[in-house]
Design an enzyme around this catalytic site. Structure first.
Site, short mmCIF file in Angstrom:
data_model
loop_
_atom_site.label_atom_id
_atom_site.label_comp_id
_atom_site.label_asym_id
_atom_site.label_seq_id
_atom_site.Cartn_x
_atom_site.Cartn_y
_atom_site.Cartn_z
NE ARG A 197 -4.24 -1.49 0.02
CZ ARG A 197 -4.32 -2.57 -0.73
NH1 ARG A 197 -3.28 -2.91 -1.50
NH2 ARG A 197 -5.41 -3.31 -0.74
CD GLU A 223 -2.86 3.08 -5.56
OE1 GLU A 223 -3.64 2.17 -5.89
OE2 GLU A 223 -1.67 2.87 -5.27
CG HIS A 270 -2.53 -1.13 -7.14
ND1 HIS A 270 -2.82 -0.35 -6.05
CD2 HIS A 270 -2.67 -2.41 -6.72
CE1 HIS A 270 -3.13 -1.13 -5.02
NE2 HIS A 270 -3.05 -2.38 -5.41
#
Length: 331
Positions: free
Chosen positions: A236, A265, A297
């Site tokens: 994360r 993000e 991601h």
């Protein structure tokens, strides 16, 4: 059950619809992220399915509860974007997918480390320009290096196994509640967070984001780490203070940073911004460094992981509809 699926992409459509042939739920795919502005799109649904950058804070959950939503199904392992206390008060059940494919993320973390260390991206770019010079592309053997892992759950343990048995690295790890049997089985050693930070040549993050570990990688921890170490983050973005990383890179203390996540993000990732001006100056500065490998991601994105995610969430939705116990329930 009618389910509103937020932040859905083509790969979500394919995997979830294919798996739904065995369940028969009424699925509504929505491109938008779940926010207080888009929550009304779940009208007439009984459940919502959300992803990592959807917002399920108290305000959003109150809107969903007003629409009659009884279940929030996360198609990911992390749940830092959900206010569990608010969900409990509103009688909304929350489920997640805790172990959809630890191999997908662990293998990707290895790939990012190798890309960073061996400068594979720079090498590819050079040969496409007919430049076959090797100057400036020197890397290090991972073999016999000290690899520190912070967070040893499903993903972290797979990463530890690859580092230990695949590369012959000396693996040390930290987690709040160590599992000695796991360490013995895989072949690594649990130690303190301080030792991981201060002695590792490579540090890889594999822990969930909590209020307690927000910005656990910060200016102070970076200063204590070995000069020239590599940092890998596929967990994360909020675990890392990006400004501190930039400062450490500029000072040539941090040897390189490989990240598949970013704290801010939310409005950027999973969308095409090729024709847009990115207004996030911190992100733009970060990805300008030659010793930074950065992706959007995608560590989870394998066929196997998508299939497992689809199966897990649809099974949980079916169990909720039938009033059965859900093993993956958070609330």
């Amino acid at each position: 059950m009618r389910v509103a699926i937020f932040s859905s992409k083509n790969y979500d459509h394919h995997s979830i619809e294919k798996e739904n042939e065995h369940y028969g739920h009424d699925l509504v795919f929505l491109n938008e992220r779940l926010t207080k502005e888009t929550a009304e799109k779940a009208k007439d649904a009984e459940a919502v399915c959300i992803f990592v950058n959807d917002e399920a804070n108290a305000e959003v959950l109150e809107i969903l509860a007003g629409l009659g939503i009884k279940l929030v199904a996360l198609r990911c392992a992390g749940y830092n974007n959900v206010d569990l206390d608010a969900a409990k008060k509103l009688n909304i059940k929350v489920v997640r997918v805790p172990a959809y494919s630890p191999y997908s993320v662990a293998e990707y973390a290895v790939g990012m480390l190798l890309t960073l260390n061996r400068q594979i991206s720079r090498g590819l770019k050079r040969v496409r320009e007919n430049n076959f010079s090797l100057e400036g592309l020197i890397g290090l053997d991972v073999h016999d290096k000290t690899v520190g892992i912070i967070g040893v759950g499903h993903i972290g343990s797979v990463f530890a196994h690859i580092m230990t048995h695949g590369f012959g690295a000396n693996v040390i790890a930290y987690k709040p509640h160590p599992d000695p049997e796991l360490a013995k089985k895989v072949g690594f050693r649990f130690t303190s967070l301080d030792e991981v930070i201060e002695t590792s040549d490579i540090i890889s993050l594999h822990c969930p984001l909590t209020p307690e570990n927000h910005h656990m990688i910060n200016e102070e921890t970076l200063a204590r780490a070995k000069k020239g170490f590599y940092l890998v983050n596929t967990s994360r973005g909020g675990l890392v203070d990006t400004k501190a990383v930039i400062k450490s890179l500029k000072a040539k203390h941090l040897g390189g940073y490989a990240a598949d996540v970013y704290e801010e993000e939310g409005p950027l990732f999973f969308e095409n911004h090729a024709d847009d001006i990115i207004e996030d100056d911190i992100l733009e500065r970060l990805i300008a460094f030659p010793n930074v490998v950065f992706t959007g991601h995608q560590a989870f994105l394998t066929k196997e992981a998508l299939s497992n995610i689809a199966h897990s969430i649809l099974q949980d939705i079916s169990d909720a509809e039938a009033g059965k116990e859900m093993p993956d329930a958070l609330v």
